[in-house]
Design a protein around this motif. Structure first.
Motif, PDB file in Angstrom:
ATOM      1  N   LYS A   1       0.816  -1.208   0.000  1.00 28.45           N
ATOM      2  CA  LYS A   1       0.000   0.000   0.000  1.00 28.45           C
ATOM      3  C   LYS A   1       0.852   1.262   0.000  1.00 28.45           C
ATOM      4  N   ASP A   2       1.898   1.260   0.806  1.00 23.78           N
ATOM      5  CA  ASP A   2       2.679   2.486   0.970  1.00 23.78           C
ATOM      6  C   ASP A   2       4.105   2.128   1.364  1.00 23.78           C
ATOM      7  N   ILE A   3       5.057   2.901   0.821  1.00 27.14           N
ATOM      8  CA  ILE A   3       6.465   2.799   1.192  1.00 27.14           C
ATOM      9  C   ILE A   3       6.911   4.178   1.631  1.00 27.14           C
ATOM     10  N   SER A   4       7.334   4.313   2.882  1.00 29.16           N
ATOM     11  CA  SER A   4       7.677   5.618   3.459  1.00 29.16           C
ATOM     12  C   SER A   4       9.134   5.623   3.875  1.00 29.16           C
ATOM     13  N   PRO A   5      10.007   6.319   3.108  1.00 30.97           N
ATOM     14  CA  PRO A   5      11.407   6.464   3.537  1.00 30.97           C
ATOM     15  C   PRO A   5      11.491   7.464   4.698  1.00 30.97           C
ATOM     16  N   PRO A   6      12.638   7.540   5.380  1.00 27.09           N
ATOM     17  CA  PRO A   6      12.808   8.534   6.447  1.00 27.09           C
ATOM     18  C   PRO A   6      12.684   9.958   5.918  1.00 27.09           C
ATOM     19  N   MET A   7      12.458  10.911   6.839  1.00 25.85           N
ATOM     20  CA  MET A   7      12.217  12.286   6.429  1.00 25.85           C
ATOM     21  C   MET A   7      13.421  12.889   5.725  1.00 25.85           C
ATOM     22  N   ASP A   8      14.649  12.626   6.233  1.00 27.28           N
ATOM     23  CA  ASP A   8      15.830  13.198   5.580  1.00 27.28           C
ATOM     24  C   ASP A   8      16.021  12.614   4.181  1.00 27.28           C
ATOM     25  N   ILE A   9      15.692  11.337   4.018  1.00 31.34           N
ATOM     26  CA  ILE A   9      15.777  10.732   2.679  1.00 31.34           C
ATOM     27  C   ILE A   9      14.738  11.338   1.756  1.00 31.34           C
ATOM     28  N   GLN A  10      13.542  11.584   2.267  1.00 31.60           N
ATOM     29  CA  GLN A  10      12.513  12.221   1.451  1.00 31.60           C
ATOM     30  C   GLN A  10      12.941  13.614   1.007  1.00 31.60           C
ATOM     31  N   GLN A  11      13.524  14.383   1.927  1.00 31.07           N
ATOM     32  CA  GLN A  11      13.990  15.720   1.550  1.00 31.07           C
ATOM     33  C   GLN A  11      15.096  15.644   0.509  1.00 31.07           C
ATOM     34  N   ALA A  12      16.035  14.704   0.687  1.00 30.64           N
ATOM     35  CA  ALA A  12      17.101  14.543  -0.312  1.00 30.64           C
ATOM     36  C   ALA A  12      16.535  14.127  -1.664  1.00 30.64           C
ATOM     37  N   MET A  13      15.529  13.262  -1.640  1.00 32.15           N
ATOM     38  CA  MET A  13      14.910  12.834  -2.903  1.00 32.15           C
ATOM     39  C   MET A  13      14.175  13.978  -3.570  1.00 32.15           C
ATOM     40  N   GLU A  14      13.526  14.831  -2.771  1.00 31.81           N
ATOM     41  CA  GLU A  14      12.847  15.990  -3.342  1.00 31.81           C
ATOM     42  C   GLU A  14      13.847  16.949  -3.977  1.00 31.81           C
ATOM     43  N   LYS A  15      14.998  17.176  -3.282  1.00 25.98           N
ATOM     44  CA  LYS A  15      16.028  18.041  -3.863  1.00 25.98           C
ATOM     45  C   LYS A  15      16.578  17.436  -5.149  1.00 25.98           C
ATOM     46  N   GLN A  16      16.827  16.134  -5.124  1.00 28.22           N
ATOM     47  CA  GLN A  16      17.317  15.466  -6.321  1.00 28.22           C
ATOM     48  C   GLN A  16      16.311  15.562  -7.463  1.00 28.22           C
ATOM     49  N   MET A  17      15.036  15.386  -7.133  1.00 25.27           N
ATOM     50  CA  MET A  17      14.005  15.480  -8.170  1.00 25.27           C
ATOM     51  C   MET A  17      13.914  16.897  -8.722  1.00 25.27           C
ATOM     52  N   ARG A  18      14.025  17.883  -7.811  1.00 28.63           N
ATOM     53  CA  ARG A  18      13.973  19.271  -8.266  1.00 28.63           C
ATOM     54  C   ARG A  18      15.164  19.602  -9.159  1.00 28.63           C
ATOM     55  N   ALA A  19      16.358  19.126  -8.759  1.00 26.83           N
ATOM     56  CA  ALA A  19      17.545  19.360  -9.584  1.00 26.83           C
ATOM     57  C   ALA A  19      17.420  18.663 -10.939  1.00 26.83           C
ATOM     58  N   GLU A  20      16.874  17.451 -10.927  1.00 27.54           N
ATOM     59  CA  GLU A  20      16.679  16.731 -12.182  1.00 27.54           C
ATOM     60  C   GLU A  20      15.702  17.456 -13.094  1.00 27.54           C
ATOM     61  N   ARG A  21      14.644  17.996 -12.494  1.00 29.64           N
ATOM     62  CA  ARG A  21      13.673  18.747 -13.298  1.00 29.64           C
ATOM     63  C   ARG A  21      14.300  20.020 -13.856  1.00 29.64           C
ATOM     64  N   ASP A  22      15.121  20.708 -13.035  1.00 28.21           N
ATOM     65  CA  ASP A  22      15.796  21.917 -13.535  1.00 28.21           C
ATOM     66  C   ASP A  22      16.743  21.564 -14.676  1.00 28.21           C
ATOM     67  N   ARG A  23      17.457  20.442 -14.521  1.00 34.96           N
ATOM     68  CA  ARG A  23      18.372  20.027 -15.587  1.00 34.96           C
ATOM     69  C   ARG A  23      17.613  19.717 -16.868  1.00 34.96           C
ATOM     70  N   ARG A  24      16.505  19.016 -16.726  1.00 40.39           N
ATOM     71  CA  ARG A  24      15.703  18.704 -17.915  1.00 40.39           C
ATOM     72  C   ARG A  24      15.141  19.972 -18.547  1.00 40.39           C
ATOM     73  N   ALA A  25      14.730  20.922 -17.698  1.00 38.61           N
ATOM     74  CA  ALA A  25      14.210  22.182 -18.239  1.00 38.61           C
ATOM     75  C   ALA A  25      15.300  22.936 -18.997  1.00 38.61           C
ATOM     76  N   ALA A  26      16.545  22.959 -18.429  1.00 39.80           N
ATOM     77  CA  ALA A  26      17.650  23.631 -19.109  1.00 39.80           C
ATOM     78  C   ALA A  26      17.966  22.943 -20.440  1.00 39.80           C
ATOM     79  N   ILE A  27      17.963  21.615 -20.429  1.00 39.59           N
ATOM     80  CA  ILE A  27      18.235  20.874 -21.667  1.00 39.59           C
ATOM     81  C   ILE A  27      17.155  21.154 -22.709  1.00 39.59           C
ATOM     82  N   LEU A  28      15.909  21.147 -22.280  1.00 33.91           N
ATOM     83  CA  LEU A  28      14.819  21.419 -23.222  1.00 33.91           C
ATOM     84  C   LEU A  28      14.902  22.840 -23.763  1.00 33.91           C
TER      85      LEU A  28
END
Length: 317
Positions: A195-222
């Motif tokens: 039903k649900d997989i919940s990583p620790p809060m610090d891992i979630q924050q790191a994943m959000e930063k990584q996702m945001r950086a990945e989105r910025d990189r993709r936006a720059a490439i596009l």
């Protein structure tokens, strides 16, 4: 005449005995009759030993000698405050329909030593009633414990990223392990769902930063790809326009040259016709056509010489 209460007392005792006998007969009849609902069954023991399994409908057993065997089962209840809790209680009938066990969240350690919380659900169905009663003492508790330990083993082989992206793989592998382990208990595990997989809060924050950086990189490439395509299209447009302009100028020059050639041809034809007419006229009068043409050219040249503002002509007789 003396009053004697003995007959009334005798009648009262007889009535009570009759009522007790009737109550005993009714209870015996009720103990003999067992009504089982659809998609359910009941295990009957005779003197504590397995005798038979009765199916849905009306069934007759021998009281005292035959007795139904109870099985431990899980129930979910909600108290007056709305909190949901799970309880285990014995029940005499066994449900043969597909059922679901919703387990509480548990901590699981991945291959890269990250502790995550996983909420799982198990869908199963009892296929062998006798095995589910006599091969395991507490079937729901055994299924829950087996599911938790199997889930730890499966998730322990995967990294965090694989756990988050490979739910179908975890469900399939965990379902296969559970089905093989519960086969001896007469249980068929149809599927296991996370039903649900919940990583620790610090891992979630790191994943959000990584996702945001990945989105910025993709936006720059596009954006860069868009600028490149725009520059390419602009250059192609300029090249096409220059080609079209050159082709237009070439076509215009060709048409202009053709026009001038046609005009010269027409002028030459007109002069030729005029000369022929003049020659025919002078021939009839006996004059020389060549001298006439020279005189005409001389007069035209003289006109051009005297047409300028600063030109001066001196006439010598």
């Amino acid at each position: 005449m003396e009053y004697s209460p003995t007959p009334i007392l005798a009648i009262g005792i007889g009535t009570v005995l009759l009522a007790i006998v009737a109550l005993f007969v009714i209870s015996a009849i009720m103990m003999c009759v067992k009504i089982v609902k659809q998609a359910q069954c009941m295990v009957i023991e005779r003197f504590g030993k397995f005798n038979r399994i009765i199916e849905s409908g009306l069934n007759i057993i021998i009281p005292v000698i035959d007795a139904p065997r109870a099985i431990q089962w899980r129930y979910k209840r909600v108290d007056i405050s709305g909190v949901e809790y799970t309880m285990t209680a014995p029940q005499r009938t066994i449900d043969l329909r597909e059922q679901v066990f919703d387990f509480a969240k548990q901590n699981v350690i991945t291959k890269d030593n990250v502790t995550i919380e996983i909420d799982a659900m198990l869908y199963f169905q009892i296929t062998d009633v006798r095995a589910s009663v006599y091969e395991i003492a507490n079937l729901p508790d055994a299924i829950e414990k087996l599911c938790k330990t199997s889930l730890r083993n499966v998730v322990g082989k995967l990294d965090l990223d694989e756990c988050l992206t490979s739910r179908d793989k975890i469900n399939s592998e965990l379902g296969q392990v559970m089905d093989e382990a519960t086969d001896k208990w007469g249980v068929k595990v149809n599927r296991v769902e996370l039903k649900d997989i919940s990583p620790p809060m610090d891992i979630q924050q790191a994943m959000e930063k990584q996702m945001r950086a990945e989105r910025d990189r993709r936006a720059a490439i596009l954006s860069a790809e868009g600028d490149k395509q725009a520059a390419i299209l602009n250059a192609e447009g300029v090249r096409e326009s220059q080609i079209k302009r050159a082709e237009g100028e070439r076509e215009a020059a060709i048409l202009e040259a053709d026009g001038q050639a046609q005009a010269r041809i027409r002028v030459a034809d007109a002069e030729r016709n005029a000369i022929q007419l003049i020659q025919e006229g002078l021939t009839n009068t006996g004059s020389d056509p060549a001298q006439y043409l020279i005189a005409i050219r001389y007069l035209e040249s003289l006109k051009e010489m005297t047409s300028g503002k600063d030109n001066k002509v001196v006439y010598v007789p």
